[in-house]
Design an enzyme around this catalytic site. Structure first.
Site, PDB file in Angstrom:
ATOM      1  N   ASP A 179      -2.962   2.632  11.542  1.00 17.13           N
ATOM      2  CA  ASP A 179      -3.579   1.367  11.140  1.00 17.13           C
ATOM      3  C   ASP A 179      -5.035   1.696  10.824  1.00 17.13           C
ATOM      4  OD1 ASP A 179      -4.793  -1.095  10.964  1.00 17.13           O
ATOM      5  OD2 ASP A 179      -4.401  -1.688  13.042  1.00 17.13           O
TER       6      ASP A 179
ATOM      7  N   LYS B  19     -13.596  -0.103   4.394  1.00 18.58           N
ATOM      8  CA  LYS B  19     -12.356  -0.693   3.873  1.00 18.58           C
ATOM      9  C   LYS B  19     -12.644  -1.859   2.932  1.00 18.58           C
ATOM     10  CE  LYS B  19      -7.997  -2.420   5.757  1.00 18.58           C
ATOM     11  NZ  LYS B  19      -7.277  -2.589   7.019  1.00 18.58           N
TER      12      LYS B  19
ATOM     13  N   GLU C 266       0.206  -4.534   6.541  1.00 10.72           N
ATOM     14  CA  GLU C 266      -0.099  -4.724   7.962  1.00 10.72           C
ATOM     15  C   GLU C 266       0.755  -5.815   8.631  1.00 10.72           C
ATOM     16  OE1 GLU C 266      -4.356  -5.103   7.784  1.00 10.72           O
ATOM     17  OE2 GLU C 266      -4.556  -3.012   7.206  1.00 10.72           O
TER      18      GLU C 266
ATOM     19  N   ASP D 209      -2.814 -12.645  10.500  1.00 11.92           N
ATOM     20  CA  ASP D 209      -3.565 -11.423  10.827  1.00 11.92           C
ATOM     21  C   ASP D 209      -5.019 -11.560  10.366  1.00 11.92           C
ATOM     22  OD1 ASP D 209      -4.606  -8.875  11.017  1.00 11.92           O
ATOM     23  OD2 ASP D 209      -3.014  -7.888   9.882  1.00 11.92           O
TER      24      ASP D 209
END
Ligand code: AMP
Length: 620
Positions: free
Chosen positions: A11, A73, A175, A197
């Site tokens: 992850d 990211k 994810e 999420d």
């Protein structure tokens, strides 16, 4: 490569990253070499020129803000000049520059422009080394997760990061899908599940139908620019505004070190407010007073109510995206059997309340929000690496998050593959020439939600060259757009009449070119080999130190007994305690030179102890 080679799930988060695996049928998180489950996704070049990754990089962020990269990211696979990159440039303490052909973003680190994929590769490389230390053998295959809402450019850049880190990326998975896999692991469920999420940088929502072992994603939605960082920024803005008001207009944003301290304090206080109604923020000596005046301190009481007021619209944005995604899925909130919360930000009570109010039910508390994504990735990696036993297969049916299409006359966007289409998939589209003897066609491929092409993300421009000369409209070219299970887009073309494949040149992408990527991979290979050697040395050294500590500890009672009988060396145990404490400290670090010094000191202590323990009782 044998089937027994370990595979991992990673992850790769905005704030933290996690690596996991499946051992004896059980998914588990691999702790890093410092014993932590989470590794900060931070990369830095220290003042002495040393490259740092993870907690070590995070620890020195305050004093070295310009050369410490966090939240990479948010930039990966982004185009230079895009709104997101412009927004980031305004708030990040490190410097962004355009890539060589002006398309992608580079980060200035240690005085050199570095691609975002290379930064992420550093984090992946660190996790890989952690996994290798844990397994004791090389690790070269991984499944890496990305937000479901990531577009093709972001996925390609993430895959490139994996390659740079020396990993074969078995699959890029979403994810939320990964979280659902971990949630349903070994349970044989029949449920409609929503994964909500909210992480450090991104928000994702997925609706899934889980039936026995089939994970069918019905719809996904999200915002790749909505997460904890945005909440922190609200708190920082509030603190900065009040500070200026109370201190004659002093602007904290002008001081990078103060800004970094402010960011840390804002995040810490915000997290604290998840469990307490108030939090005190105290930053002594935050900035110089100016004109030789004393340094200024920041002291503020922060309340949960204030936090909720400052971030109300961000929570509302999450709800709006949730509403749209459920609509896409054709599902009413009441039809959802389970809501799974993922990502550190879902610990915020106001976020949980928003979810509870929207769905009219308590969200599931049975999963660990920080670890569940990596665990799901590990499960998928395991399934891809070793064919599962009949009857235990898991089928993942994921979807593409955004419409894929092309630019057409008038600046409009024509959808070719609509969002929420199950992947892998492909669609063909017929093109024809508009001029006599036209030998090439330029096609711009985009991804996004808008009817206007310029509002969407340009994935690449393709030039169809070598078209046979003919009257306009006579040549038909069939273009096939495909989206792989990774969510990555491919384009191929064929002359319908002759059946001949048409060549396609990519003239613009938002990432590294293949040549550039190959060069970086080659350069990194030497580096990786060197690092690997030093990791092996470090592990061996640690093993020797651990054994020596155990041997010395085992001898302590005998030495103590001997010392009671002897007048000599009474302080030997005390001295040894000092050596042992230093050795334990060195075991936690990565300093091989210190470990070597400690090893020598332990050896001397051990010899002394052996001698003392063996010494005959006095007067015998
Ligand atoms: P992730 O990307 O899932 O690792 O989530 C990281 C984000 O979760 C960061 O923005 C953290 O500040 C936030 N976070 C972690 N713990 C908490 C907490 N107890 N309360 C609120 N936010 C948290």
């Amino acid at each position: 490569m044998s089937e027994m080679d370990p595979v991992v799930g990673i992850d790769l988060g905005t704030t933290n990253s996690v690596v996991a695996t499946v051992r004896d049928g059980v998914p588990l998180v691999i702790p890093n070499r410092s014993g932590q489950q989470l590794t900060p996704s931070v990369v830095a070049v220290a003042r002495n020129g040393k490259a740092l990754v993870g907690a070590l990089a995070k620890r020195q962020a305050i004093t070295n803000a310009e050369n410490t990269v966090y939240a990479a990211k948010r930039l990966i696979g982004r185009r230079w000049g895009s709104k997101e990159v412009e927004d980031a440039r305004r708030v990040l303490p490190y410097t962004l520059v355009a890539g060589p052909d002006g398309n992608d973003v580079r980060i200035t680190l240690g005085g050199k422009p570095v691609s975002v994929a290379e930064i992420s590769a550093q984090v992946l490389g660190e996790l890989r080394a952690d996994a290798e230390a844990w397994f004791g053998v090389p690790v070269s295959r991984a499944v890496i997760t990305v937000p479901a809402y990531f577009n093709d450019g972001q996925r390609q850049a993430t895959k490139a990061a994996g390659r740079i880190a020396g990993l074969e990326v078995l699959r890029i998975i979403n994810e939320p899908t990964s979280a659902a896999l971990a949630y349903g692991f070994g349970k044989k469920l029949e449920k409609k599940v929503v994964v909500f999420d909210l992480g450090g940088g991104t928000f994702d929502i997925s609706v899934l139908d889980i039936g026995q072992s089939v994970y069918d994603v019905v719809a996904v939605g999200g915002d790749t620019y909505l997460g904890g960082e945005d909440f922190d920024r609200r708190v920082m803005d509030w603190l900065t505004f009040n500070f200026a008001r109370e201190n004659g207009g002093v602007d904290l944003r002008q001081d990078k070190m103060a800004l970094q301290r402010l960011r840390d304090a804002a995040e810490r206080a915000r997290c604290q407010l998840s469990s307490t109604p108030t939090a005190d923020i105290h930053l002594p000596f935050l900035v110089a007073g100016g004109d030789g005046k004393a340094a200024l301190h920041l002291t503020k009481q922060f309340t949960r109510d204030k936090l909720e007021e400052l971030t109300k619209d961000l929570v509302e944005r999450c709800v709006a995206v949730t509403e749209k995604t459920l609509k896409d899925a054709g599902v009413r909130p009441a039809q959802v059997d389970e809501v799974i919360l993922v990502g550190g930000m879902t610990r915020m009570p106001r976020v949980q309340k928003a979810v509870r109010d929207f769905f009219g039910r308590e969200p599931c508390k049975g999963v660990h929000p920080d670890e569940v994504v990596a665990l799901g990735a590990a499960i998928q990696a395991h399934a891809l690496a070793a064919p599962p036993k009949p009857g235990s297969e898991v089928l993942l049916l994921d979807v593409t998050p955004q419409n894929l299409g092309i630019l057409v006359v008038g600046g409009y966007f024509q959808t070719i593959i609509p969002r929420n289409t199950t992947v892998p998939t492909n669609q063909t589209h017929l093109f024809t020439t508009v001029q006599d003897n036209q030998t090439s066609v330029r096609i711009a491929v985009l991804q996004g939600e808008s009817d206007k092409a310029t509002d969407n993300e340009l994935l690449g421009e393709f030039v169809l060259a070598g078209i046979r000369p003919a009257r306009r409209g006579e040549v038909s070219i069939e273009i096939t757009f495909d989206i792989s299970a990774d969510g990555i887009v491919g384009v191929s073309a064929r002359d319908v009449a002759t059946g001949q494949e048409q060549s396609i040149n990519v003239t613009a992408t938002s990432g590294l070119t293949e040549d550039e990527l190959k060069r970086i991979i080659d350069e990194n290979l030497d580096d990786l080999l060197e690092k690997k050697q030093s990791t092996v040395d470090l592990e061996r050294s640690r093993a020797r130190v651990t054994t020596a500590i155990a041997e010395i500890e085992a001898l302590v009672p005998a030495v103590q007994a001997a010392l009671e009988r002897s007048r000599f060396g009474r302080d030997a145990v005390q001295k040894a305690e000092g050596v042992l404490a230093r050795a334990r400290l060195a075991l936690d670090g990565k300093d091989t030179a210190e470990l070597a010094r400690v090893e020598e000191a332990l050896e001397r202590t051990l010899q002394l102890f052996k001698g003392l323990a063996a010494s005959p009782p006095q007067g015998a």
